[in-house]
Write an enzyme that holds these catalytic residues in place. Structure first.
Site, short mmCIF file in Angstrom:
data_model
loop_
_atom_site.label_atom_id
_atom_site.label_comp_id
_atom_site.label_asym_id
_atom_site.label_seq_id
_atom_site.Cartn_x
_atom_site.Cartn_y
_atom_site.Cartn_z
N CYS A 164 0.80 -1.22 0.00
CA CYS A 164 0.00 0.00 0.00
C CYS A 164 0.83 1.27 0.00
O CYS A 164 0.28 2.38 -0.03
CB CYS A 164 -0.94 -0.01 1.20
SG CYS A 164 -2.00 -1.48 1.25
N THR A 271 1.18 -7.45 9.10
CA THR A 271 0.07 -6.59 8.68
C THR A 271 -0.29 -5.49 9.66
O THR A 271 -1.00 -4.56 9.29
CB THR A 271 -1.20 -7.45 8.45
OG1 THR A 271 -1.53 -8.14 9.66
CG2 THR A 271 -0.98 -8.46 7.33
N HIS A 304 -2.73 8.43 5.93
CA HIS A 304 -2.99 7.09 5.41
C HIS A 304 -4.44 6.73 5.72
O HIS A 304 -5.15 6.23 4.85
CB HIS A 304 -2.02 6.10 6.02
CG HIS A 304 -2.06 4.74 5.42
ND1 HIS A 304 -1.93 4.51 4.06
CD2 HIS A 304 -2.22 3.51 5.98
CE1 HIS A 304 -2.01 3.22 3.81
NE2 HIS A 304 -2.19 2.58 4.96
N THR A 308 -8.98 1.26 9.72
CA THR A 308 -8.74 0.02 10.47
C THR A 308 -8.56 0.35 11.95
O THR A 308 -8.00 1.40 12.29
CB THR A 308 -7.50 -0.73 9.96
OG1 THR A 308 -6.34 0.12 10.06
CG2 THR A 308 -7.69 -1.16 8.51
N PRO A 309 -9.01 -0.52 12.84
CA PRO A 309 -8.91 -0.23 14.27
C PRO A 309 -7.49 0.08 14.74
O PRO A 309 -7.27 1.05 15.47
CB PRO A 309 -9.45 -1.52 14.92
CG PRO A 309 -10.42 -2.06 13.91
CD PRO A 309 -9.79 -1.75 12.57
N ALA A 310 -6.51 -0.72 14.31
CA ALA A 310 -5.14 -0.52 14.78
C ALA A 310 -4.43 0.59 14.02
O ALA A 310 -3.71 1.41 14.62
CB ALA A 310 -4.36 -1.83 14.64
N GLU A 315 -1.33 5.79 13.56
CA GLU A 315 -0.95 6.98 12.80
C GLU A 315 -1.13 8.24 13.64
O GLU A 315 -0.29 9.15 13.59
CB GLU A 315 -1.75 7.08 11.51
CG GLU A 315 -1.27 8.21 10.61
CD GLU A 315 -1.90 8.20 9.22
OE1 GLU A 315 -1.40 8.95 8.36
OE2 GLU A 315 -2.88 7.46 9.01
N LYS A 336 -9.36 8.33 1.78
CA LYS A 336 -9.91 6.97 1.77
C LYS A 336 -11.33 6.91 2.33
O LYS A 336 -12.05 5.95 2.08
CB LYS A 336 -9.01 6.01 2.56
CG LYS A 336 -7.66 5.74 1.92
CD LYS A 336 -6.87 4.73 2.73
CE LYS A 336 -5.50 4.47 2.14
NZ LYS A 336 -4.56 5.59 2.35
N HIS A 341 -9.64 2.16 -0.03
CA HIS A 341 -8.18 1.97 -0.07
C HIS A 341 -7.79 1.41 -1.42
O HIS A 341 -8.09 0.27 -1.75
CB HIS A 341 -7.77 1.03 1.06
CG HIS A 341 -6.30 1.01 1.31
ND1 HIS A 341 -5.38 1.60 0.47
CD2 HIS A 341 -5.56 0.45 2.32
CE1 HIS A 341 -4.17 1.42 0.95
NE2 HIS A 341 -4.26 0.73 2.08
N PHE A 400 1.52 -3.30 4.12
CA PHE A 400 1.82 -4.62 4.69
C PHE A 400 3.32 -4.88 4.60
O PHE A 400 3.99 -4.49 3.64
CB PHE A 400 1.07 -5.71 3.91
CG PHE A 400 -0.39 -5.84 4.28
CD1 PHE A 400 -1.00 -5.01 5.19
CD2 PHE A 400 -1.16 -6.84 3.69
CE1 PHE A 400 -2.33 -5.14 5.52
CE2 PHE A 400 -2.51 -6.99 4.01
CZ PHE A 400 -3.09 -6.15 4.93
#
Length: 413
Positions: A164, A271, A304, A308-310, A315, A336, A341, A400
């Site tokens: 990505c 990931t 970015h 996503t939760p994490a 960030e 996004k 994405h 990733f």
């Protein structure tokens, strides 16, 4: 040896909210969502039934029938965005040294759809029915290869693949090629078309995707407390980078200057980012050092921001780590939230959004923040587009494998 200054003189894109730079930017400022239900293949047995796909793409505008047969759709997207960018820049091969014009356009996954279709042909009809175009139609570097052939550009010809972060790294490395005189012009970015059965199924199996099937348009929710994964998107973003004096001599339109580029690795997980955002922080710091500016000179970050939760928490932690108290003064947004994405194309399209924000002194909104996560307490411009004074802006991409890239664009003076 002093490094040469590099400016942006052309842009092109295909996105889920517009198939040109003008259409994309107009839609982004309005906060439009490009997420829709998938109708191109059967998703009845899949846990995710939606994506952010390119709509109404007219390939005939860019490629003839013979060219089309030799290219997977991701390649057609990249070619279209590249042709748009070259046209926008008004590059004329008759008046430039083609030996010093290079291309660096990548993809995170490449010709997945073509590979799937060819495997079906092989299993049903045997090896003799495999197309002779199968390999060149599928491999990632053939956007750069085909574009150089089409326009006769003979400079550096690259395709960097870093998941990505692909689009961002291709732009950053194109920047370096010009800085150190390997090229005068570089056409850079990324393209992707991974919304296929294997692509959708694979990311769903990894539990990376939102499963908000009942309300796809609000599925991409960066920094919302109820975010549940990213939305798979398709498209392409390509920009023309040019050595400043080269651009001035031909009276080119200058959108912005690219002033800094940073990279790093998390060295943490396949990931997931570390919760502290350590790798992302070092990446942004490296870009600031490269640009020779201080953190408090950045006014805007195109994050970015994947939903996503994490990733969203990491960030924000990274931004706070680098920008300290100044982080509260930053305008931060996520493209996004509207386009999903785009994987290897994300950095290309988001660089265009960053450049346009500088050029127009305006930031598009982050949509779908209904209940902002208390852990994500920055200004995400969540209500509507806003006027922002921007001299320096940062664009982030993280991929990733823990690969990170940051670009700094500046108002051209």
């Amino acid at each position: 040896m002093s490094k040469r200054r590099v400016v942006v003189t052309g842009m092109g894109c295909l996105t889920p909210i517009g198939n040109s730079v003008e259409e994309f930017w107009s839609s982004a400022l309005k906060g439009m969502s490009g997420v829709t239900n998938i109708t191109t293949f059967d998703v009845s047995d899949m846990s995710v039934k939606f994506s952010a796909s390119v709509k109404n793409f007219d390939v005939e505008t860019y490629l003839d029938n013979k060219e089309q047969r030799k290219m997977d759709l991701f390649m057609q997207y990249g070619m279209a965005a590249g042709i748009q960018a070259i046209t926008d820049s008004k590059l004329d091969s008759k008046n430039i040294n083609s030996d010093k014009v290079g291309i660096s356009i990548g993809s995170g996954i490449g010709g997945l759809q073509y590979i799937e279709n060819t495997h079906t042909t092989y299993t049903s009809s045997g090896a003799r029915r495999i197309s002779p175009f199968f390999v060149p139609a599928s491999i990632i570097n053939m956007i750069s290869g085909n574009l150089s052939i089409k326009f006769g550009f003979k400079g550096p010809n690259l395709s960097i693949v870093t998941a990505c972060t692909t689009g961002t790294h291709n732009i950053g490395e194109g920047f370096r090629q010009i800085q150190y005189s390997h090229a005068d012009v570089m056409i850079c970015g990324g393209a992707e078309m991974a919304t296929s059965p294997l692509g959708l199924g694979g990311f769903a199996a990894a539990r990376a995707l939102s499963t908000r099937n009942e309300d796809p348009k609000t599925a991409s929710r960066p920094w919302d407390i109820n975010r549940d994964g990213f939305v798979l998107g398709d498209g392409a973003g390509v920009i023309v980078l040019e050595e400043l004096n080269h651009a001035l001599k031909r009276n080119a339109k200058i959108y912005a200057e690219i002033s800094g580029y940073g990279m790093s690795a998390d060295a943490y997980h396949m990931t997931l980012p570390p919760e502290t955002g350590d790798g992302a922080a070092r990446c942004m710091e490296n870009a600031l050092i490269d640009a020779g500016i201080k953190a408090n000179q950045i006014e805007y970050i195109n994050a970015h921001g994947t939903s996503t939760p994490a990733g969203d928490v990491a960030e924000v932690a990274a931004i706070k780590n680098i920008f300290k108290d100044h982080s509260k003064k930053l305008v931060v947004n996520s493209t996004k939230s509207m386009i999903g994405h785009l994987l290897g194309a994300a950095g290309g399209v988001e660089s265009i959004a960053t450049i346009l924000s500088i050029y127009n002194q305006k930031a598009h909104p982050t949509i779908n923040i209904f209940n902002q996560d208390p852990k994500c307490d920055l200004n995400f411009n969540s209500s509507k587009s806003s006027n922002v004074e921007i001299s320096h802006a940062l664009s982030n991409s993280f991929g990733f494998g823990g690969t990170n890239g940051s670009l700094i664009f500046s108002k051209y003076e």
